[in-house]
Design an enzyme around this catalytic site. Structure first.
Site, PDB file in Angstrom:
ATOM      1  N   TYR A 147      -2.619  -0.328   9.928  1.00 34.48           N
ATOM      2  CA  TYR A 147      -2.765  -0.897   8.584  1.00 34.48           C
ATOM      3  C   TYR A 147      -1.456  -0.761   7.811  1.00 34.48           C
ATOM      4  CZ  TYR A 147      -4.048  -1.126   3.643  1.00 34.48           C
ATOM      5  OH  TYR A 147      -4.086  -1.433   2.311  1.00 34.48           O
ATOM      6  N   SER A 200       0.829  -1.200   0.000  1.00 30.59           N
ATOM      7  CA  SER A 200       0.000   0.000   0.000  1.00 30.59           C
ATOM      8  C   SER A 200       0.863   1.248   0.000  1.00 30.59           C
ATOM      9  CB  SER A 200      -0.901   0.006   1.241  1.00 30.59           C
ATOM     10  OG  SER A 200      -1.543   1.261   1.409  1.00 30.59           O
TER      11      SER A 200
END
Length: 350
Positions: A167, A142
Site C-alpha cells: 500500500y 499517505s
C-alpha cells in the site's frame, strides 16, 4: 468551481464533497463502492449526500435529491473508457482524487487490488487530466510512505525510499507519477499525506471503529505491539479544511528548487507535497482510555505483537500547510472522540 471528487462513498471523500457542496461548488462524485468494507456504510454516506441507492447504476450519472449541484457516478478507476468519457463530457476545473484501495494489512492479502486501483487507476486519472486539459489535481497519498524512517516528526522533505507495505509503495509511486505529469505536461499536482483520520462516518477497518464495535459488543480489542504505539490522530473536519485549501491553491513551480540538492517535496515543475496531520501524536493506550471514558465502559484488551507492514509511531510535521495556509488543526482528542461516539451510537443504534 466544477470539481471531480473520487472516493465520495469513502470516509474523507464524503466529508469533502459535503463541505464543497455547502460552499456552492459543483461536484461530480465517483466511487466503485467495492466490498473492502461494508457497502451499506458507503451507500449511507451517499444517501446523506442525496444519492439514493436504487438510482445508482454502473457507469451512469445519478442526481442528488439534496444538493442541486451534486451528481454521482459508480465507476471503476481501472475502466479507462468510462473515466475518459466522464472527463470529456464534464470539463472539470479541478480533480481531487481520493479513491484508492486502502488498508496496510489488506495489502498483504490481496496485493493485486492495489495495483489495479492505486497504480492503473491513478494512471487513468493522470491521462484524463492531460488529455482533457485539467490542470488542477490534488490526490491522496499517505503517512505510510515514511516506512522505515524513524526520524520524527515526519517531514515532506525526508526521503521515503523504504516502504514496509505494498500500500505504501503504491502511494509513493503515485507521488512519482504525479511529478512526471507535472514536469511533462504542466499539470499542477499536490499530494496529501494523510495521518490517521478519525471522526463520524469513519472506516470500519480503522482503530476507532474496530475498538468501538468490540466494546459495544463485549468483545476484546486487539492492541498491537503490546500497546507501545502512537499515532498522529487527526479529526476529519481538520483534514477537510486542509484539503480545501489545497484545491483552492494549486501547486506552482518553486524557484528555490535546487536540482543539485533536491528537496523531494517541491520542484521546478508545479508539484507539491503536504503532510495533513494533527502535529501531536497520541499514545495508543491514551486513545483507548479516552474512548473508554466517552463510551462509559472499559475495553477487554488482547495484547499482541507488532503486525507486518505496520509502524510504531507517526508524527506529522505540518509546517508546509501552516506556512502556506495558516493551517492549524484545532479539534482536541476528547472532543473528536465525543463527536465520533455520538455518531456511532446513532448510526448503529447502540
Amino acid at each position: 468551481m466544477k470539481i471531480l471528487v473520487t472516493g465520495t462513498a469513502g470516509f474523507i471523500g464524503f466529508h469533502l464533497a459535503k463541505k464543497l457542496l455547502e460552499r456552492g461548488d459543483e461536484i461530480v462524485g465517483l466511487d466503485n463502492i467495492n466490498d473492502y468494507y461494508d457497502p451499506n456504510l458507503k451507500y449511507a454516506r451517499l444517501e446523506a449526500l442525496g444519492i439514493q441507492q436504487e438510482e445508482i447504476a454502473d457507469n451512469q450519472i445519478a442526481n442528488s435529491h439534496s444538493y442541486p449541484k451534486h451528481r454521482f457516478i459508480k465507476a471503476d478507476l481501472a475502466d479507462k473508457n468510462t473515466i475518459d468519457r466522464l472527463f470529456e463530457e464534464e470539463s472539470f476545473d479541478a480533480v481531487c482524487h481520493l479513491a484508492a484501495q486502502a488498508g496496510v494489512r489488506y495489502s498483504l492479502e490481496n496485493p493485486y487490488a492495489y495495483i489495479d486501483s492505486n497504480i492503473l487507476g491513478f494512471m487513468n486519472i493522470l491521462e484524463a487530466c492531460r488529455n482533457f486539459k485539467v490542470k488542477n489535481l490534488s490526490y491522496a497519498s499517505s503517512s505510510s510512505v515514511y516506512g522505515l524512517n524513524q526520524s520524527q516528526p515526519f517531514k515532506v522533505s525526508d526521503h521515503t525510499d523504504h516502504p514496509v507495505s505494498l500500500y505504501a509503495a503504491t502511494k509513493k509511486s503515485n507521488e512519482m507519477m504525479a511529478h512526471t505529469y507535472a514536469h511533462l505536461y504542466g499539470i499542477q499536482t499536490t499530494g496529501l499525506r494523510f495521518f490517521t483520520v478519525y471522526g463520524p462516518w469513519g472506516r470500519p477497518d480503522m482503530a476507532p471503529m474496530l475498538f468501538s464495535d468490540a466494546i459495544f459488543h463485549k468483545r476484546s480489542i486487539k492492541v498491537f505491539n503490546f500497546g507501545d504505539m502512537s499515532r498522529d490522530f487527526t479529526y476529519i473536519d481538520d483534514i477537510v479544511n486542509g484539503v480545501v485549501n489545497v484545491i483552492d491553491n494549486p501547486a506552482q513551480p518553486n524557484e528555490e528548487f535546487d536540482p543539485k540538492n533536491p528537496d523531494p517535496s517541491i520542484s521546478s515543475a508545479p508539484y507539491k507535497l503536504y503532510n495533513i496531520g494533527n502535529n501531536a501524536p497520541v499514545d495508543l493506550m491514551e486513545f483507548i482510555s479516552t474512548l473508554e471514558n466517552v463510551i462509559g465502559e472499559e475495553a477487554q484488551k488482547e495484547f499482541l505483537p507488532m503486525q507486518d507492514g505496520d509502524v510504531v509511531s507517526t508524527y506529522a510535521d505540518t509546517s508546509g500547510l501552516i506556512h502556506d495556509f495558516n493551517y492549524k488543526p484545532n479539534t482536541l482528542l476528547q472532543k473528536g472522540i465525543e463527536e465520533f461516539v455520538k455518531w456511532y451510537r446513532e448510526f448503529y443504534k447502540c
